[in-house]
Design an enzyme around this catalytic site. Structure first.
Site: not given
Length: 253
Positions: A107, A142-143, A165
């Protein structure tokens, strides 16, 4: 379904209101985390349930990944099952050969894509799937939940994406002239956040800490900037730095 009702009550009500406004029924089921596995399996077989949302984290470990894979693909409205994740990274956009069922996307990355579409960053004169061609975009985060999926989505749509990141900078692209079917990732040795900012006409921030505040003086004139973090993205307002660009701040909660 949730395990921390007090923590998530506000979020649940927002989601309920949105669902109801579109004519959907929304049922909130509060269960203890030890019972969640059985509840998911039961909901998979419940003909009155069309979609399932689970509020994470539950255990804060690999057990959560196991729970994500339990949800039936046909009822996974968050796009967290392996098939949807595989499709997203492989740039497979539909579930069927007839291209009637779109593959569901996570989402928050999808919401940012929709913001960029609304701002006309996507070029509607180009073929579907290539409409970010010519854009350089920096994503600061950059999760596995937001940053990496977002970089992949934008690169698969044709952009040159710099993913930043704490471990360094990676470039996500579909190659020169976007000739490749899906994105590839290259480590950019020696590159820094500042290197990426000066090249980018879109900057998207989910800053993990003070070190990654956006240096507003380096932003290109007219740059579009989006912040999806609870942390402020810049040490000073972009409007204070320049009237030529501005932030759009989303609420991740």
């Amino acid at each position: 379904m949730l395990t921390g009702p007090a923590r998530l009550a506000k979020k649940s009500e927002i989601i309920r209101a949105s669902f109801v406004s579109y004519g959907f029924d929304f049922s909130l089921r509060e269960v203890e985390r030890e019972e969640l596995e059985g509840q998911i399996l039961a909901s998979n077989h419940d003909g009155h349930v069309d979609g399932i949302i689970v509020y994470y984290p539950i255990f804060g470990s690999r057990q959560d990944q196991y729970l994500q894979q339990l949800i039936d693909v046909g009822k996974d409205v968050e796009g967290l099952s392996h098939r949807y994740i595989f499709n997203m990274y492989q740039n497979i956009r539909f579930l069927d050969e007839g291209r009637s069922q779109k593959s569901i996307l996570p989402c928050t990355p999808l919401a940012i894509v929709k913001i960029l579409e609304y701002l006309k960053v996507y070029n509607s004169t180009l073929p579907y799937g290539n409409r970010l061609f010519g854009h350089s975009i920096t994503v600061v985060n950059r999760s596995e939940v937001v940053g990496r999926p977002l970089a992949a989505l934008l690169a698969n749509d044709g952009a040159s994406v710099y993913s930043v990141d704490v471990t360094g900078v990676q470039q996500f692209t579909r190659g020169e002239g976007i000739k490749k079917r899906r994105h590839e990732v290259v480590n950019m040795e020696g590159w820094t956040l500042e290197t990426c900012i000066i090249l980018s006409d879109v900057v998207i921030s989910g800053v993990p800490g003070e070190t990654f505040k956006i240096p507003t003086t380096l932003l290109k004139e007219g740059a579009i900037c989006i912040n999806f973090s609870t942390e402020k993205a810049s040490p000073a307002s972009v409007h204070q730095a320049s009237g030529l660009h501005g932030w759009i701040t989303t609420d991740p909660e």
